[in-house]
Motif scaffolding. Structure first.
Motif, PDB file in Angstrom:
ATOM      1  N   LEU A 114      -8.088   9.704  31.878  1.00 23.87           N
ATOM      2  CA  LEU A 114      -9.154  10.455  31.862  1.00 23.87           C
ATOM      3  C   LEU A 114      -8.827  11.826  31.129  1.00 23.87           C
ATOM      4  O   LEU A 114      -9.537  12.324  30.179  1.00 23.87           O
ATOM      5  CB  LEU A 114      -9.410  10.886  33.187  1.00 23.87           C
ATOM      6  N   LEU A 138      -8.933  10.903  27.618  1.00 24.42           N
ATOM      7  CA  LEU A 138     -10.353  10.926  27.044  1.00 24.42           C
ATOM      8  C   LEU A 138     -10.982  12.227  26.789  1.00 24.42           C
ATOM      9  O   LEU A 138     -11.572  12.485  25.910  1.00 24.42           O
ATOM     10  CB  LEU A 138     -10.975  10.123  28.054  1.00 24.42           C
ATOM     11  N   LEU A 171     -11.882  13.900  23.626  1.00 24.44           N
ATOM     12  CA  LEU A 171     -13.540  14.295  22.862  1.00 24.44           C
ATOM     13  C   LEU A 171     -13.627  15.515  22.727  1.00 24.44           C
ATOM     14  O   LEU A 171     -14.397  16.048  21.742  1.00 24.44           O
ATOM     15  CB  LEU A 171     -14.270  13.776  24.414  1.00 24.44           C
ATOM     16  N   SER A 203     -15.224  18.192  14.703  1.00 30.18           N
ATOM     17  CA  SER A 203     -16.663  17.942  13.957  1.00 30.18           C
ATOM     18  C   SER A 203     -17.520  19.204  13.656  1.00 30.18           C
ATOM     19  O   SER A 203     -17.982  19.350  12.597  1.00 30.18           O
ATOM     20  CB  SER A 203     -17.486  17.071  14.873  1.00 30.18           C
ATOM     21  N   GLY A 230     -18.804  22.012   9.510  1.00 29.48           N
ATOM     22  CA  GLY A 230     -20.188  22.409   9.026  1.00 29.48           C
ATOM     23  C   GLY A 230     -20.605  23.889   9.852  1.00 29.48           C
ATOM     24  O   GLY A 230     -20.975  24.541   8.983  1.00 29.48           O
ATOM     25  N   THR A 231     -20.715  23.599  10.768  1.00 26.31           N
ATOM     26  CA  THR A 231     -21.289  25.037  11.409  1.00 26.31           C
ATOM     27  C   THR A 231     -20.527  26.131  11.541  1.00 26.31           C
ATOM     28  O   THR A 231     -21.038  27.218  11.156  1.00 26.31           O
ATOM     29  CB  THR A 231     -21.742  24.495  12.890  1.00 26.31           C
ATOM     30  N   PHE A 238     -16.683   5.163  18.687  1.00 23.90           N
ATOM     31  CA  PHE A 238     -16.288   6.397  18.203  1.00 23.90           C
ATOM     32  C   PHE A 238     -16.525   6.849  17.037  1.00 23.90           C
ATOM     33  O   PHE A 238     -17.327   7.993  16.706  1.00 23.90           O
ATOM     34  CB  PHE A 238     -14.765   6.614  18.790  1.00 23.90           C
ATOM     35  N   ILE A 259     -19.141   9.890  16.029  1.00 24.17           N
ATOM     36  CA  ILE A 259     -18.614  11.196  15.381  1.00 24.17           C
ATOM     37  C   ILE A 259     -19.348  11.239  13.762  1.00 24.17           C
ATOM     38  O   ILE A 259     -19.757  12.565  13.569  1.00 24.17           O
ATOM     39  CB  ILE A 259     -16.952  11.196  15.234  1.00 24.17           C
ATOM     40  N   TYR A 292     -22.904  12.532  14.128  1.00 28.27           N
ATOM     41  CA  TYR A 292     -22.712  14.089  14.522  1.00 28.27           C
ATOM     42  C   TYR A 292     -22.437  14.832  13.056  1.00 28.27           C
ATOM     43  O   TYR A 292     -22.986  15.869  12.980  1.00 28.27           O
ATOM     44  CB  TYR A 292     -21.343  14.265  15.409  1.00 28.27           C
ATOM     45  N   GLN A 293     -21.329  14.393  12.353  1.00 28.45           N
ATOM     46  CA  GLN A 293     -20.799  15.032  11.149  1.00 28.45           C
ATOM     47  C   GLN A 293     -21.928  15.209  10.240  1.00 28.45           C
ATOM     48  O   GLN A 293     -22.232  16.009   9.319  1.00 28.45           O
ATOM     49  CB  GLN A 293     -19.668  14.612  10.694  1.00 28.45           C
ATOM     50  N   ILE A 297     -24.372  17.817  11.006  1.00 23.73           N
ATOM     51  CA  ILE A 297     -23.830  18.978  10.582  1.00 23.73           C
ATOM     52  C   ILE A 297     -24.200  19.265   9.090  1.00 23.73           C
ATOM     53  O   ILE A 297     -24.449  20.200   8.609  1.00 23.73           O
ATOM     54  CB  ILE A 297     -22.436  19.097  11.203  1.00 23.73           C
ATOM     55  N   THR A 351     -13.564  12.868  38.388  1.00 25.09           N
ATOM     56  CA  THR A 351     -14.693  12.260  37.640  1.00 25.09           C
ATOM     57  C   THR A 351     -15.744  13.615  38.239  1.00 25.09           C
ATOM     58  O   THR A 351     -16.655  13.957  37.585  1.00 25.09           O
ATOM     59  CB  THR A 351     -15.073  11.027  37.936  1.00 25.09           C
ATOM     60  N   MET A 403     -15.163  16.464  36.283  1.00 17.76           N
ATOM     61  CA  MET A 403     -15.788  16.342  34.754  1.00 17.76           C
ATOM     62  C   MET A 403     -17.132  16.458  34.714  1.00 17.76           C
ATOM     63  O   MET A 403     -17.805  16.968  33.807  1.00 17.76           O
ATOM     64  CB  MET A 403     -15.266  14.934  34.296  1.00 17.76           C
ATOM     65  N   TYR A 407     -17.733  19.882  34.620  1.00 17.44           N
ATOM     66  CA  TYR A 407     -17.182  20.657  33.476  1.00 17.44           C
ATOM     67  C   TYR A 407     -17.809  20.558  32.204  1.00 17.44           C
ATOM     68  O   TYR A 407     -18.241  21.417  31.458  1.00 17.44           O
ATOM     69  CB  TYR A 407     -15.838  20.410  33.402  1.00 17.44           C
ATOM     70  N   PHE A 423     -19.406  22.756  29.402  1.00 14.37           N
ATOM     71  CA  PHE A 423     -18.750  22.631  27.802  1.00 14.37           C
ATOM     72  C   PHE A 423     -19.737  22.337  26.724  1.00 14.37           C
ATOM     73  O   PHE A 423     -19.915  22.836  25.669  1.00 14.37           O
ATOM     74  CB  PHE A 423     -17.756  21.607  27.692  1.00 14.37           C
ATOM     75  N   LEU A 447     -21.645  24.562  23.676  1.00 18.73           N
ATOM     76  CA  LEU A 447     -21.915  24.097  22.184  1.00 18.73           C
ATOM     77  C   LEU A 447     -22.960  24.340  21.964  1.00 18.73           C
ATOM     78  O   LEU A 447     -23.355  24.898  20.690  1.00 18.73           O
ATOM     79  CB  LEU A 447     -21.435  22.790  22.211  1.00 18.73           C
ATOM     80  N   LEU A 478     -27.981  20.307  16.418  1.00 18.17           N
ATOM     81  CA  LEU A 478     -26.868  19.603  17.124  1.00 18.17           C
ATOM     82  C   LEU A 478     -27.201  19.589  18.751  1.00 18.17           C
ATOM     83  O   LEU A 478     -27.011  18.460  19.181  1.00 18.17           O
ATOM     84  CB  LEU A 478     -25.429  20.320  17.173  1.00 18.17           C
ATOM     85  N   PHE A 502     -27.842  16.347  21.064  1.00 19.26           N
ATOM     86  CA  PHE A 502     -27.205  16.174  22.401  1.00 19.26           C
ATOM     87  C   PHE A 502     -28.412  15.635  23.279  1.00 19.26           C
ATOM     88  O   PHE A 502     -28.008  14.822  24.114  1.00 19.26           O
ATOM     89  CB  PHE A 502     -26.647  17.562  22.813  1.00 19.26           C
ATOM     90  N   ARG A 520     -18.064   8.692  28.997  1.00 20.38           N
ATOM     91  CA  ARG A 520     -18.503   9.752  28.455  1.00 20.38           C
ATOM     92  C   ARG A 520     -18.111   9.508  26.828  1.00 20.38           C
ATOM     93  O   ARG A 520     -18.207  10.672  25.964  1.00 20.38           O
ATOM     94  CB  ARG A 520     -17.634  10.832  28.683  1.00 20.38           C
ATOM     95  N   ALA A 521     -17.542   8.455  26.641  1.00 15.39           N
ATOM     96  CA  ALA A 521     -17.159   8.122  25.287  1.00 15.39           C
ATOM     97  C   ALA A 521     -18.491   7.921  24.505  1.00 15.39           C
ATOM     98  O   ALA A 521     -18.440   8.197  23.042  1.00 15.39           O
ATOM     99  CB  ALA A 521     -16.269   7.042  25.065  1.00 15.39           C
ATOM    100  N   ARG A 551     -20.655   9.919  23.725  1.00 17.23           N
ATOM    101  CA  ARG A 551     -21.324  11.247  23.463  1.00 17.23           C
ATOM    102  C   ARG A 551     -21.299  11.282  21.695  1.00 17.23           C
ATOM    103  O   ARG A 551     -20.329  10.955  21.250  1.00 17.23           O
ATOM    104  CB  ARG A 551     -20.513  12.492  23.742  1.00 17.23           C
TER     105      ARG A 551
END
Lengths: 355, 301
Positions: A8, A11, A15, A22, A26-27, B103, B107, B110-111, B114, B201, B204, B207, B211, B215, B223, B227, B298-299, B301
């Protein structure tokens, strides 16, 4: 149980790292340095400071101590007694050139979400600063706002002025002509593509500008009427260089074009072998263009490459300046920030950021 | 390599969608996110199946016996584990492999977003170079229309109301709420409150929304839009697969009324109760607790 907890944590850390890395692509700001010069001093705007450099030595830096809230990319401009710097958080600063102390700061635009990427221009008693918040800010020499003019998109290029009118290129494809006194619109012209570079005013009253699509225009500054339009291969990212009756401009195709200023005829296209993103500068009877791959080329009056060919380790996106018969370049992704070359192509001095 | 294989194709698809759907970058982000999530849906299902299989192993009596028997012999325990995997038809890489494939896609998405928002000349230069000339003329697409509803997608979002002296970060709040909802819906109630994994968990779940909210508050609102869309689709995907733990949104004193159906719906994909023979009654609560942790993915995202 231990394995689950470790998994965990891994992970979450992965992330977070991926998300932040990431974002960093850019930002978080990332662009090329800004460079200008006055009275033998080179001013470099890069990352978190303005550096005043003479012969490779740091005279001062602003802010004195690194401040991650400040970032500078716009080339500084000058009044008779101040250096004018604009930062990525949309502040404009008046800085004492003798010691780098702050004389004033203009912070009214800081909450607009914009950034100063294009350099400010000083015209008599007015400072003109183009922002990516779509506005051109006009200030007096004490940093007080006189007027603003809002365009349709971001402003990345320094405007030009003849003392009465301001010619403002915008990424919304338009060139705007404004009254310098009050910012009122005189005319605007859709040039069909984004305008990331500055216009050039000729002594005879012609106005030249290149667009991202590779179109070069000569316009009537009074009305915006197109006198001629020539297309070159690739995108043009920098202002043309006007030398007497000839225009020189580089393009992403790797070629430097030599055009007649009166009719826009291409006289010669010289291939430099790597994209030319920066503009050219006049140096010792030649014109010098940097390439992205880090080479500098001097072209003679016929557009032929001369034997003057210094190179740097890094990328060259910024238009060089000439100081004390030396060509000074700002380097991105290299081991130095600045390098100066003499007429023989030898490196005279270099500059790396002090720690 | 990464640029050529992931970012360039993604940027081109995103800008192609932008170009053919009326040149609105907000709509392009929404459609592109939906497209990617739909395309990666089979991987997500595979991942959930794999995780469920691993949870099944944890409650297998034979495995528990082997754990006890070979607790001092790791090599033998590993051999036993492989044998039981085979017996139960579990692919040990069934849960992590689809996640690893997802993954780079997520990503990359996401990029690409951006990069397409190009806040500086260098960003724009990179973006122009990524555009396939045969697909579109980059110079005609630029500048992108970043305005969506009240937002400039290239800037952090604030809703300015005439009677308030400050802007409200609406999108950041929506990001926090949807992240929290997604986390809660994917996390089953723990039968054992002292279970360390469940506690982690829970931490998380608290949290992550902060987080993500940070962002969203700080970075370009394009972005944040991604999300929000990604969270909403994630919730929908879990709901359609019958994996959403709706009971976790209710106050604890209402749980008995809702707990049973929710727990049943979580016992197997599609909401079908798992056959009782797979688990001894005394182990059932624990089994479900562990198995349902598979939902806290959560992977994606």
């Amino acid at each position: 149980m231990k394995t689950s907890r470790v998994s965990l944590v891994i992970l979450v850390s992965t992330l977070a790292a991926l998300l932040l890395s990431s974002c960093a692509g850019g930002t978080v700001y990332n662009t090329w340095p800004g460079l200008s010069a006055k009275d033998g001093v080179v001013y470099l705007a890069y990352i978190n400071a303005i550096f005043a450099v003479q012969d490779g030595n740091t005279l001062w830096r602003y802010p004195e101590k690194p401040d991650n809230a400040k970032a500078f990319y716009a080339p500084p401009a000058f009044t008779s007694d101040l250096v004018i710097a604009a930062d990525y958080a949309n502040h404009i600063y008046g800085i004492n050139p003798a010691n780098g102390s702050e004389a004033w700061v203009f912070a009214e635009a800081k909450d607009s979400g914009g950034h100063f990427v294009g350099g400010p221009l000083v015209v008599e008693d007015t400072i003109l600063a183009p922002s990516s918040d779509h506005n051109l800010y006009a200030l007096d020499l004490n940093g007080k706002k006189r007027w603003t003019y809002r365009t349709g998109n971001v402003l990345w290029a320094q405007p030009a002025s003849d003392g009465k009118m301001v010619y403002l290129p915008a990424m919304d494809h338009h060139l705007y002509a404004l009254n310098l006194s009050d910012g009122s619109l005189v005319w605007k012209k859709d040039l069909g593509s984004a305008l990331p570079s500055s216009p050039v005013l000729a002594a005879d009253g012609s106005l030249y500008i290149a667009s991202l699509s590779g179109d070069v225009f000569a316009l009537d500054p009074a009305t915006g009427a197109v006198r001629w339009n020539t297309q070159v291969e690739g995108e043009v990212w920098s202002a043309p260089l006007l030398v007497e009756d000839t225009l020189y401009l580089g393009s992403s195709s790797g070629k430097v074009y030599r055009l007649t200023a009166d009719q826009g005829q291409v006289q010669k296209a010289t291939d430099l072998g790597s994209p030319v993103i920066a503009g050219g500068v006049r140096f010792d009877e030649t014109v010098v263009f940097p390439t992205e791959s880090g080479a500098l080329f001097a072209l003679d009056s016929e557009g032929k490459i001369t034997s003057w060919k210094p190179t740097v380790n890094g990328k060259l996106y910024t238009t060089p300046v000439v100081v004390n018969d030396q060509v000074v370049v700002a380097i991105k992704d290299g081991d130095k920030l600045l390098a100066a070359f003499d007429q023989n192509g030898a490196e005279v001095w270099s500059f790396t950021a002090p720690k | 390599m990464w640029d050529a294989l992931i970012i360039a194709p993604f940027t081109n698809i995103l800008l192609f969608i932008y170009n053919v759907t009326g040149q609105n970058f907000g709509i392009a982000i929404i459609l592109f996110t939906i497209l990617i999530r739909v395309l990666t849906h089979p991987l997500m299902v595979q991942q959930m199946k794999g995780t469920a299989g691993m949870q099944q192993l944890q409650s297998d009596p034979e495995w528990k016996e082997a754990q006890e028997k070979y607790k001092n012999d790791r090599e033998k325990l590993a051999q036993e584990q492989m044998r039981i995997y085979k017996k139960l038809g579990i692919n040990p890489f069934g849960s992590c492999l689809p996640m690893l494939i997802q993954f780079p896609i997520i990503i990359g998405l996401y990029q690409a977003i951006i990069q397409s928002m190009a806040n500086t000349p260098l960003d724009l230069l990179k973006m122009v170079r990524h555009i396939y000339p045969w697909l579109m003329d980059a110079t005609k697409v630029i500048p992108l229309n970043n305005t969506f509803l009240w937002m400039d997608l290239g800037q952090p979002e604030r809703l300015n109301l005439p009677f308030l002296p400050f802007g409200i970060p609406v999108l950041a709040i929506i990001v926090m709420v949807t992240t929290y909802l997604q986390s809660k819906l994917m996390t089953p109630p723990s039968a054992n409150p002292k279970d360390q994994t469940a506690q982690m968990t829970g931490m998380m779940n608290l949290y992550m929304p902060f987080f993500m909210g940070y962002l969203a508050l700080t970075f370009a609102s394009g972005l944040s839009l991604y999300f929000v869309v990604s969270n909403v689709i994630g919730i929908l995907q879990y709901a359609l697969l019958g994996k959403a733990n709706w009971s976790s949104l209710l106050p604890k004193n209402l749980l008995p009324a809702f707990g049973k159906p929710a727990d049943q719906s979580l016992s197997a994909p599609g909401g079908k109760p798992r056959p009782a023979k797979q688990d001894a009654p005394s182990n059932r609560g624990k089994h479900e607790s562990r198995k349902n942790n598979a939902g806290s993915n959560r992977a994606d995202r």
